[in-house]
Write a protein that holds these residues in place. Structure first.
Motif, PDB file in Angstrom:
ATOM      1  N   LYS A 144       0.829  -1.211   0.000  1.00 44.77           N
ATOM      2  CA  LYS A 144       0.000   0.000   0.000  1.00 44.77           C
ATOM      3  C   LYS A 144       0.863   1.262   0.000  1.00 44.77           C
ATOM      4  N   ILE A 145       1.957   1.235   0.759  1.00 40.22           N
ATOM      5  CA  ILE A 145       2.886   2.383   0.774  1.00 40.22           C
ATOM      6  C   ILE A 145       3.459   2.610  -0.614  1.00 40.22           C
ATOM      7  N   ARG A 146       3.882   1.540  -1.265  1.00 42.46           N
ATOM      8  CA  ARG A 146       4.445   1.664  -2.616  1.00 42.46           C
ATOM      9  C   ARG A 146       3.410   2.175  -3.612  1.00 42.46           C
ATOM     10  N   ASP A 147       2.222   1.596  -3.582  1.00 47.17           N
ATOM     11  CA  ASP A 147       1.228   1.859  -4.626  1.00 47.17           C
ATOM     12  C   ASP A 147       0.460   3.163  -4.439  1.00 47.17           C
ATOM     13  N   PHE A 189      10.257  -0.418  -0.563  1.00 45.71           N
ATOM     14  CA  PHE A 189       8.948  -0.273  -1.205  1.00 45.71           C
ATOM     15  C   PHE A 189       8.625   1.197  -1.470  1.00 45.71           C
ATOM     16  N   ALA A 190       8.995   2.063  -0.526  1.00 40.39           N
ATOM     17  CA  ALA A 190       8.749   3.497  -0.717  1.00 40.39           C
ATOM     18  C   ALA A 190       9.560   4.033  -1.889  1.00 40.39           C
ATOM     19  N   ALA A 191      10.826   3.635  -1.982  1.00 47.19           N
ATOM     20  CA  ALA A 191      11.692   4.096  -3.079  1.00 47.19           C
ATOM     21  C   ALA A 191      11.178   3.605  -4.420  1.00 47.19           C
ATOM     22  N   ILE A 192      10.771   2.347  -4.476  1.00 49.98           N
ATOM     23  CA  ILE A 192      10.227   1.799  -5.718  1.00 49.98           C
ATOM     24  C   ILE A 192       8.924   2.502  -6.084  1.00 49.98           C
ATOM     25  N   GLY A 193       8.188   2.934  -5.062  1.00 48.89           N
ATOM     26  CA  GLY A 193       6.931   3.652  -5.289  1.00 48.89           C
ATOM     27  C   GLY A 193       7.116   5.113  -5.668  1.00 48.89           C
ATOM     28  N   GLY A 194       8.365   5.551  -5.809  1.00 53.75           N
ATOM     29  CA  GLY A 194       8.613   6.912  -6.292  1.00 53.75           C
ATOM     30  C   GLY A 194       8.872   7.943  -5.219  1.00 53.75           C
ATOM     31  N   ALA A 195       9.284   7.502  -4.028  1.00 51.97           N
ATOM     32  CA  ALA A 195       9.596   8.466  -2.969  1.00 51.97           C
ATOM     33  C   ALA A 195      10.730   9.383  -3.408  1.00 51.97           C
ATOM     34  N   LYS A 196      10.653  10.637  -3.010  1.00 49.45           N
ATOM     35  CA  LYS A 196      11.709  11.606  -3.330  1.00 49.45           C
ATOM     36  C   LYS A 196      13.002  11.181  -2.648  1.00 49.45           C
ATOM     37  N   LYS A 197      12.873  10.721  -1.410  1.00 54.82           N
ATOM     38  CA  LYS A 197      14.024  10.242  -0.650  1.00 54.82           C
ATOM     39  C   LYS A 197      13.533   9.415   0.529  1.00 54.82           C
ATOM     40  N   THR A 198      14.329   8.421   0.931  1.00 52.93           N
ATOM     41  CA  THR A 198      14.018   7.663   2.144  1.00 52.93           C
ATOM     42  C   THR A 198      15.149   7.823   3.158  1.00 52.93           C
TER      43      THR A 198
END
Length: 397
Positions: free
Chosen positions: A213-216, A237-246
């Protein structure tokens, strides 16, 4: 082995007649009759009327688990065979999913036999034994797994000692040894698993739906903080989902190489991310002092944690930890508040959330909530077994 009769105290009779599976020490009148773990026991009332049948095995507050309410049912290889094959059949859709090759196959009392679990990692089966009592039946379980067509190898972790206390002793049992690392998939994302490396093998499978859910839905364009990050699974998962930075924060030194490994396995340049070894409680103070703010904060502490100066108990301290989290979350930001503490329910957990925001003078909105995924099967008679509680919270302006 002779079956031992245990008399249940009157005030507990209703609970066991309704199917409660854990045999509590305080529920038994003649507990001194128990001599050897693994003994088959019959629960009876004051008039010796049969209630249920189970086994003696010391685990936390319990001295065993109920296995059947059928007085004539024998606890033998046939019994275990039926329960295990039923559990495997229940996970059929997981076995056929090429994008997810790691999941739970048998979830203790949720699948009818408390005291052990089995996880599947791309052809390898990992058994966790939680008492000397259930370990007496190990050959039944191992023989069933050995005969599965897809079983490459079997590992086990014995989480008990001679006194029934928790330890982390693991070993390879049968078949071919798994490569190190063993690469598995979760919703198309790669994880590195080490089956012979203590209690934690590289990823907690019960958070699968939350990570997805976080990714999508929540990560894109966001500045993400992942606290108590372990091997960085949420960050990946956040990075793969397009996060600016983790930013991943964990006290354990091993979290850096483990998180780097996971980023690299998924084609992400780890040097573009922050991976920090620090006490999370100290990091919150640092972030507040430096006026750092995050759009998405993942808060998934262990039930209990301690460092040199801090002792944390989710049941007592989650509210205050959440207040520290609110301090460093942007307005309209999201907090993913999670706990695996079994000693309180979702209602009480939401009470912690409400109190934290109230004391901070902030408003919030609950967007979504999650419990254990389908492969972590639970039963309504044992609510403690459904331990995972996850709430997606929006911090209002």
């Amino acid at each position: 082995m002779k079956e031992i009769r245990l008399k249940i105290k009157n005030r507990f009779l209703k609970r066991y007649n309704k199917g409660y599976p854990l045999i509590l020490k305080e529920a038994v009148q003649n507990i001194d009759n128990l001599k050897e773990e693994g003994q088959i026991i019959q629960l009876v009332d004051d008039k010796n009327r049969f209630i249920a049948k189970g086994y003696y095995g010391l685990q936390n507050k319990g001295c065993g688990w109920v296995l059947t309410s059928n007085e004539k049912e024998k606890i033998n290889d046939t019994f275990f065979h039926k329960r295990l094959l039923k559990a495997i059949s229940f996970r059929g859709k997981f076995y056929s999913d090429e994008n997810t090759t790691a999941f739970r196959v048998f979830n203790g009392e949720g699948d009818g036999i408390g005291g052990f679990t089995i996880d599947y990692f791309d052809g390898y089966y990992l058994i966790n034994w939680y008492s000397k009592g259930i370990y007496r039946f190990k050959d039944y379980v191992i023989d069933i797994l050995k005969n599965l067509s897809d079983c490459k190898g079997i590992y086990e972790k014995r989480r008990f000692d001679a006194q029934g206390k928790f330890i982390n002793e693991d070993s390879f049992v049968w078949g071919e040894e798994a490569p190190e690392p063993l690469i598995v998939k979760e919703n198309g994302v790669n994880f590195a698993i080490y089956l012979n490396e203590g209690a934690m093998v590289g990823v907690f499978l019960d958070q699968r739906e939350v990570r997805k859910k976080i990714r999508d839905k929540y990560a894109r364009g966001k500045n993400v903080l992942n606290t108590f990050s372990y091997t960085g699974a949420f960050s990946i998962f956040a990075a793969i989902g397009g996060a600016k930075k983790t930013t991943s924060v964990d006290l354990a030194n091993r979290s850096i190489p483990k998180t780097i490994e996971h980023f690299s396995l998924n084609g992400i340049d780890y040097e573009t991310q922050d991976i920090i070894v620090e006490d999370v409680f100290h990091y919150f103070k640092y972030a507040q002092k430096k006026q750092l703010k995050f759009d998405l904060v993942i808060l998934d502490p262990p039930s209990f944690a301690k460092s040199k100066k801090i002792r944390f108990s989710a049941a007592k301290d989650y509210k205050d930890l959440l207040k520290s989290t609110i301090n460093i979350t942007e307005k309209e930001g999201i907090i993913v508040a999670s706990t695996n503490c079994a000693s309180f329910d979702m209602k009480k957990f939401k009470g912690f959330i409400e109190k934290a925001f109230e004391e901070m003078g902030k408003k919030y909105e609950i967007l979504e909530e999650y419990r254990l995924p389908q492969d972590f099967r639970t039963i309504k008679e044992f609510k403690e077994g459904n331990y995972l509680k996850v709430v997606f919270i929006k911090v209002k302006k």
